[in-house]
Design a protein around this motif. Structure first.
Motif, PDB file in Angstrom:
ATOM      1  N   ARG A 113      21.379  -1.156  10.465  1.00  0.00           N
ATOM      2  CA  ARG A 113      21.552  -2.448   9.791  1.00  0.00           C
ATOM      3  C   ARG A 113      21.330  -3.596  10.776  1.00  0.00           C
ATOM      4  N   ARG A 114      21.915  -3.494  11.968  1.00  0.00           N
ATOM      5  CA  ARG A 114      21.757  -4.548  12.979  1.00  0.00           C
ATOM      6  C   ARG A 114      20.312  -4.696  13.415  1.00  0.00           C
ATOM      7  N   GLU A 115      19.582  -3.578  13.457  1.00  0.00           N
ATOM      8  CA  GLU A 115      18.206  -3.610  13.949  1.00  0.00           C
ATOM      9  C   GLU A 115      17.196  -3.954  12.862  1.00  0.00           C
ATOM     10  N   GLY A 116      17.682  -4.318  11.673  1.00  0.00           N
ATOM     11  CA  GLY A 116      16.777  -4.790  10.617  1.00  0.00           C
ATOM     12  C   GLY A 116      16.080  -3.697   9.842  1.00  0.00           C
ATOM     13  N   VAL A 117      16.659  -2.490   9.832  1.00  0.00           N
ATOM     14  CA  VAL A 117      16.046  -1.365   9.121  1.00  0.00           C
ATOM     15  C   VAL A 117      16.616  -1.285   7.701  1.00  0.00           C
ATOM     16  N   CYS A 118      15.727  -1.240   6.725  1.00  0.00           N
ATOM     17  CA  CYS A 118      16.129  -1.014   5.337  1.00  0.00           C
ATOM     18  C   CYS A 118      16.053   0.485   5.063  1.00  0.00           C
ATOM     19  N   VAL A 119      17.135   1.052   4.560  1.00  0.00           N
ATOM     20  CA  VAL A 119      17.206   2.497   4.323  1.00  0.00           C
ATOM     21  C   VAL A 119      17.248   2.769   2.827  1.00  0.00           C
ATOM     22  N   ARG A 120      16.369   3.654   2.382  1.00  0.00           N
ATOM     23  CA  ARG A 120      16.416   4.101   0.994  1.00  0.00           C
ATOM     24  C   ARG A 120      16.289   5.618   0.965  1.00  0.00           C
ATOM     25  N   ILE A 121      17.110   6.262   0.185  1.00  0.00           N
ATOM     26  CA  ILE A 121      17.040   7.713   0.024  1.00  0.00           C
ATOM     27  C   ILE A 121      16.531   8.012  -1.369  1.00  0.00           C
ATOM     28  N   ILE A 122      15.505   8.857  -1.465  1.00  0.00           N
ATOM     29  CA  ILE A 122      14.942   9.248  -2.751  1.00  0.00           C
ATOM     30  C   ILE A 122      15.175  10.736  -2.973  1.00  0.00           C
ATOM     31  N   GLY A 123      15.154  11.147  -4.210  1.00  0.00           N
ATOM     32  CA  GLY A 123      15.370  12.548  -4.558  1.00  0.00           C
ATOM     33  C   GLY A 123      16.400  12.661  -5.666  1.00  0.00           C
ATOM     34  N   GLN A 124      16.704  13.870  -6.043  1.00  0.00           N
ATOM     35  CA  GLN A 124      17.614  14.117  -7.154  1.00  0.00           C
ATOM     36  C   GLN A 124      19.069  14.098  -6.679  1.00  0.00           C
ATOM     37  N   GLU A 125      19.896  13.354  -7.396  1.00  0.00           N
ATOM     38  CA  GLU A 125      21.321  13.339  -7.071  1.00  0.00           C
ATOM     39  C   GLU A 125      22.017  14.619  -7.515  1.00  0.00           C
ATOM     40  N   ASP A 126      21.528  15.211  -8.599  1.00  0.00           N
ATOM     41  CA  ASP A 126      22.157  16.432  -9.107  1.00  0.00           C
ATOM     42  C   ASP A 126      22.138  17.525  -8.037  1.00  0.00           C
ATOM     43  N   GLY A 127      23.308  18.082  -7.781  1.00  0.00           N
ATOM     44  CA  GLY A 127      23.418  19.138  -6.791  1.00  0.00           C
ATOM     45  C   GLY A 127      23.935  18.670  -5.451  1.00  0.00           C
ATOM     46  N   LEU A 128      23.775  17.375  -5.150  1.00  0.00           N
ATOM     47  CA  LEU A 128      24.266  16.860  -3.885  1.00  0.00           C
ATOM     48  C   LEU A 128      25.783  16.666  -3.945  1.00  0.00           C
ATOM     49  N   PRO A 129      26.471  16.870  -2.822  1.00  0.00           N
ATOM     50  CA  PRO A 129      27.909  16.569  -2.793  1.00  0.00           C
ATOM     51  C   PRO A 129      28.158  15.114  -3.179  1.00  0.00           C
ATOM     52  N   ARG A 130      29.224  14.864  -3.933  1.00  0.00           N
ATOM     53  CA  ARG A 130      29.465  13.519  -4.447  1.00  0.00           C
ATOM     54  C   ARG A 130      29.682  12.509  -3.333  1.00  0.00           C
ATOM     55  N   ASP A 131      30.307  12.933  -2.224  1.00  0.00           N
ATOM     56  CA  ASP A 131      30.527  11.959  -1.155  1.00  0.00           C
ATOM     57  C   ASP A 131      29.206  11.524  -0.535  1.00  0.00           C
ATOM     58  N   ILE A 132      28.224  12.434  -0.479  1.00  0.00           N
ATOM     59  CA  ILE A 132      26.922  12.071   0.072  1.00  0.00           C
ATOM     60  C   ILE A 132      26.194  11.121  -0.866  1.00  0.00           C
ATOM     61  N   VAL A 133      26.309  11.340  -2.169  1.00  0.00           N
ATOM     62  CA  VAL A 133      25.714  10.415  -3.133  1.00  0.00           C
ATOM     63  C   VAL A 133      26.261   9.011  -2.910  1.00  0.00           C
ATOM     64  N   GLY A 134      27.568   8.908  -2.703  1.00  0.00           N
ATOM     65  CA  GLY A 134      28.173   7.610  -2.447  1.00  0.00           C
ATOM     66  C   GLY A 134      27.722   7.006  -1.135  1.00  0.00           C
ATOM     67  N   MET A 135      27.617   7.824  -0.098  1.00  0.00           N
ATOM     68  CA  MET A 135      27.171   7.335   1.203  1.00  0.00           C
ATOM     69  C   MET A 135      25.735   6.841   1.146  1.00  0.00           C
TER      70      MET A 135
END
Length: 253
Positions: free
Chosen positions: A99-121
């Motif tokens: 965030r400090r270094e100006g990087v925009c982060v986006r994660i793509i893919g299916q949420e189904d199957g991922l642990p819920r805490d990771i979806v939130g993160m």
């Protein structure tokens, strides 16, 4: 996000705007050292950090990396658990720095199957960095290109059923905007490490006119020099996008 117009042969920079990487070879790297695969995955996270820094230094503005495919669930349960743990650790340890270094982060893919805490993160990572514009990092997590294409087709079919569009109005651009990768510049260069020569269900639509570079280096060993080598190969490529090379076109038949 910088949604450039599709690239043209007469308007191409030597450095690609958008680079994608299939980060392959963590397991083999660990095996060569008599270590378990988890050690290779940890080393792979360090390689990703080095490569992001190198990409910024070398003038790349957008990067998509293949972190976990829809097929990777077939791996041993313990290895999958370790991979998810590494993702958690990466987000917790590096999000503030990105965030400090100006990087925009986006994660793509299916949420189904991922642990819920990771979806939130994942959602939190995008929310915290969405206004950054120095560099764009897209991470494909629980991603498969065929599934992404099918989902885009379903959304467009539903829109047509609802009367919002007609089947005849669907163009390649409209379809591309229905994919999870929408809004990014066209993919210029796709790199795969470890010496393998296949796409493994990664960015099948987006790679239509990308240049491919396959490097015989295991991902944990990747960094500035390896990325520069790939960019140098890219700079020597003659990209025509289906057109005729102007030099050949000027010659008599």
């Amino acid at each position: 996000m910088d949604a450039r117009e599709p690239t043209r042969p007469d308007d191409l920079p030597a450095t690609p705007f958008h680079v994608a990487i299939i980060m392959d070879g963590n397991g083999r790297w660990a095996k060569e050292r008599g270590q378990i695969r988890t050690i290779g995955h940890k080393a792979g996270v360090d390689a990703l950090k080095r490569t992001i820094t190198a990409a910024v230094d070398l003038g790349v503005t957008h990067m998509t990396v293949f972190a976990f495919s829809t097929e990777n669930w077939r791996r041993p349960e313990a290895e999958v658990s370790d991979l998810m743990g590494l993702l958690r650790a990466f987000i917790k340890a590096d999000l503030a720095r990105l965030r400090r270094e100006g990087v925009c982060v986006r994660i793509i893919g299916q949420e189904d199957g991922l642990p819920r805490d990771i979806v939130g993160m994942v959602a939190d990572a995008h929310e915290q960095t969405k206004h950054n514009s120095r560099f764009f990092l897209q991470v494909a997590l629980n991603y498969g290109a065929q599934a992404d294409i099918v989902e885009a087709a379903r959304r467009l079919a539903q829109s047509a059923r609802d009367g919002a569009i007609t089947p005849e109005s669907i163009t390649a651009d409209i379809f591309a905007n229905s994919l999870s990768t929408h809004g990014l510049p066209p993919l210029d260069l796709l790199i795969r490490t470890s010496g393998e020569h296949r796409l493994s269900n990664f960015l099948l639509w987006e790679a239509a006119y990308a240049e491919f570079v396959f490097q015989d280096i295991l991902w944990p060993d990747y960094g500035h020099d390896a990325l520069k080598q790939a960019l140098d190969i890219f700079a020597r490529r003659n990209r025509r996008f289906g057109a005729v090379d102007p030099g050949h076109a000027a010659q008599p038949a």
